[in-house]
Scaffold this motif. Structure first.
Motif, PDB file in Angstrom:
ATOM      1  N   ARG A  91       0.859  -1.189   0.000  1.00 36.51           N
ATOM      2  CA  ARG A  91       0.000   0.000   0.000  1.00 36.51           C
ATOM      3  C   ARG A  91       0.894   1.238   0.000  1.00 36.51           C
ATOM      4  O   ARG A  91       2.084   1.159   0.265  1.00 36.51           O
ATOM      5  N   ALA A  93       0.788   5.992  -0.267  1.00 37.10           N
ATOM      6  CA  ALA A  93       0.049   7.248  -0.421  1.00 37.10           C
ATOM      7  C   ALA A  93       1.000   8.300  -0.952  1.00 37.10           C
ATOM      8  O   ALA A  93       2.228   8.139  -0.887  1.00 37.10           O
ATOM      9  N   THR A  95       2.639  12.013  -0.662  1.00 33.95           N
ATOM     10  CA  THR A  95       2.944  13.055   0.324  1.00 33.95           C
ATOM     11  C   THR A  95       3.415  14.280  -0.454  1.00 33.95           C
ATOM     12  O   THR A  95       3.406  14.271  -1.690  1.00 33.95           O
ATOM     13  N   PHE A 261       1.250   0.217   6.527  1.00 28.58           N
ATOM     14  CA  PHE A 261       0.712   1.438   5.891  1.00 28.58           C
ATOM     15  C   PHE A 261      -0.176   2.203   6.878  1.00 28.58           C
ATOM     16  O   PHE A 261      -0.141   3.437   6.948  1.00 28.58           O
ATOM     17  N   ALA A 262      -0.943   1.463   7.669  1.00 26.30           N
ATOM     18  CA  ALA A 262      -1.850   2.118   8.624  1.00 26.30           C
ATOM     19  C   ALA A 262      -1.077   3.022   9.587  1.00 26.30           C
ATOM     20  O   ALA A 262      -1.609   4.025  10.070  1.00 26.30           O
ATOM     21  N   MET A 264       1.105   5.085   8.942  1.00 25.46           N
ATOM     22  CA  MET A 264       1.367   6.388   8.319  1.00 25.46           C
ATOM     23  C   MET A 264       0.279   7.388   8.718  1.00 25.46           C
ATOM     24  O   MET A 264       0.509   8.589   8.790  1.00 25.46           O
ATOM     25  N   GLY A 265      -0.928   6.869   8.953  1.00 23.67           N
ATOM     26  CA  GLY A 265      -2.073   7.751   9.168  1.00 23.67           C
ATOM     27  C   GLY A 265      -2.175   8.261  10.591  1.00 23.67           C
ATOM     28  O   GLY A 265      -1.504   7.771  11.518  1.00 23.67           O
ATOM     29  N   TYR A 267      -5.348   9.697  13.317  1.00 19.75           N
ATOM     30  CA  TYR A 267      -6.789   9.839  13.503  1.00 19.75           C
ATOM     31  C   TYR A 267      -7.060  10.533  14.827  1.00 19.75           C
ATOM     32  O   TYR A 267      -6.413  10.245  15.840  1.00 19.75           O
ATOM     33  N   THR A 278      -5.835  11.939   8.521  1.00 25.13           N
ATOM     34  CA  THR A 278      -4.971  12.190   7.355  1.00 25.13           C
ATOM     35  C   THR A 278      -3.938  11.076   7.270  1.00 25.13           C
ATOM     36  O   THR A 278      -3.504  10.541   8.286  1.00 25.13           O
ATOM     37  N   ASN A 279      -3.527  10.780   6.050  1.00 28.19           N
ATOM     38  CA  ASN A 279      -2.374   9.899   5.847  1.00 28.19           C
ATOM     39  C   ASN A 279      -1.081  10.697   5.883  1.00 28.19           C
ATOM     40  O   ASN A 279       0.006  10.128   5.882  1.00 28.19           O
ATOM     41  N   THR A 280      -1.203  12.009   5.852  1.00 28.76           N
ATOM     42  CA  THR A 280      -0.025  12.859   5.684  1.00 28.76           C
ATOM     43  C   THR A 280       0.224  13.699   6.927  1.00 28.76           C
ATOM     44  O   THR A 280      -0.643  13.838   7.783  1.00 28.76           O
TER      45      THR A 280
END
Ligand code: PLP
Length: 409
Positions: A91, A93, A95, A261-262, A264-265, A267, A278-280
């Motif tokens: 996975r 994203a 940036t 990958f999770a 990176m986010g 919450y 956000t993932n960033t």
């Protein structure tokens, strides 16, 4: 002192000022800067600009609102993962740049390690001296201790030294493909093996090579595996705004699987406005940078990237041969788009100053003292001129006293 104008200024007057201000900048189109620019032709620039302007106002923070951007980003990520042999579980994203990709990889690795061992000490990051300062920046911002290991004689990271530096608090080991100072690709397989043996996260910083090495390899450049084909590689950063030739503000960060990958986010739901995810690191993201990345990747395709890579590789070889004829040695064996060269017999700082007097922005390396280039197509037509000026700068430089090299961005 400048203050906000009381009344607005008309656009034609501002445009004229913008044009005037740029006249003092270095002539990057003339290949006079050794880095900062990744030019692949006016056609590519035009595609990036047009796509950027079409999505100038849209915001990558709001993918629920902008299905277009969500699609572009997921297709960019899929194309990147395809190049880096991500496999079906991988996975990623987009940036806004290499530094952000590195920050988020470090965060994901740190958080995973803390989850696995809540009583761990201060998390550590192990990397060779050549790894990018963005890792130190990330360590500083996020409370990790960076540990730097020496390079081998060929300027690549030393897997043994890295392995020996790993402790129970090491949360990430880094390899570069390539590292910026000498442009050489680290022995990713061996570093990953050292990391795996201690069950440590391995990040490959392919900010420079991610969208260049795959095409160089298709053109016959022989590199040991450095991407997700290497079993111990956990995450990879690859910048689109470098050799993806897209608009600035675009990088990709990839993970071997969805769990990593999770990490990176981020919450948060204790907020009167509701849930925030956000993932960033950044919130608002330029829709233009996402659209431009999608457009340029599709515009160039594999064939386009290969055509450009071939010319950049030829430029590097021409420069390498030219400097060798002047008695300057290339440091290590750079096989991609960066090279550094010098000689203890010459005052490299003075030579750099001589180049600056001739209108070049000299890029320097300090260990060992030398000159540095990250190449693109603006350099292709000026290799001869550069070498002539380099020869003249060498002739001017003092023969006896050698000053220290100070390398600034
Ligand atoms: C190897 C490497 N990693 C990371 C970065 C950081 O990228 P950015 O300047 O996009 O944040 C760079 C920049 O040159 C780099 O060369």
């Amino acid at each position: 002192m400048t203050t906000l104008p009381k009344e607005g200024v008309a656009w034609p007057a501002l445009k004229a000022q913008l044009q005037e201000a740029g006249k003092a900048d270095v002539d990057w189109r003339g290949g006079r800067v050794p880095m900062f620019i990744h030019y692949a032709g006016d056609d590519v620039l035009e595609v990036a600009k047009q796509a950027y302007l079409m999505y100038f106002s849209e915001n990558g923070l709001g993918l629920r609102a902008f299905a277009s951007l969500e699609r572009f980003e997921s297709e960019v990520v899929a194309m990147g993962l395809g190049l880096l042999h991500g496999g079906p579980l991988a996975r990623g994203a987009m940036t806004t740049g290499g530094t952000e990709s590195i920050f988020l990889a470090v965060k994901a690795a740190r958080d995973q390690a803390r989850r696995q061992n809540p009583s761990m000490g201060t998390p550590q990051l192990v990397m060779a001296t050549s790894a990018h300062p963005a890792f130190d920046k990330a360590a500083h911002f996020m409370g990790l201790t960076p540990i730097r290991t020496p390079l081998r004689a060929d300027f690549t990271a030393d897997p043994e030294a890295i392995g020996a530096a790993i402790t129970s608090d090491t949360v990430m080991v880094v390899g570069s493909a390539p590292a910026f100072p000498h442009g050489v690709v680290d022995p990713i397989g061996e570093i990953a093996a050292a990391a795996s043996a201690r069950d440590v996260w391995m990040h490959v910083d392919a900010c420079v090579g991610g969208y260049f090495a795959p095409f160089a390899q298709k053109l016959g450049v022989q590199l040991p595996d450095w991407d997700f084909r290497v079993p111990g590689v956990t995450s990879i950063s690859a910048d689109l705004h470098k050799y993806g030739y897209t608009a600035k503000g675009a990088s990709t960060l990839f993970f071997r699987d969805a769990d990593r990958f999770a990490g990176m986010g981020w919450y948060f739901d204790q907020w009167p406005r509701g849930q925030y995810f956000t993932n960033t690191l950044v919130g608002t993201r330029a829709g233009g940078a996402i659209a431009a990345a999608w457009a340029v990747m599709n515009y160039l395709g594999e064939a386009g990237y290969c055509r450009i890579a071939e010319r950049v590789l030829a430029t590097r070889r021409a420069l390498q041969e030219g400097v060798a004829e002047m008695g300057l040695a290339t440091f290590g064996n750079p096989q991609l788009s960066i090279l550094a060269y010098g000689s203890p017999e010459h005052d490299m700082a003075a030579i750099g100053s001589g180049l600056a007097r001739r209108g070049w922005v000299a890029g320097h390396v300090t260990e060992p003292p030398g000159l540095h280039h990250m190449l693109n197509l603006t350099h292709e037509p000026v290799v001869g001129q550069y070498l002539d000026d380099l020869a003249a700068a060498m002739a001017d430089a003092p023969k006896e006293k050698r000053g220290p090299v100070v390398a600034r961005y």
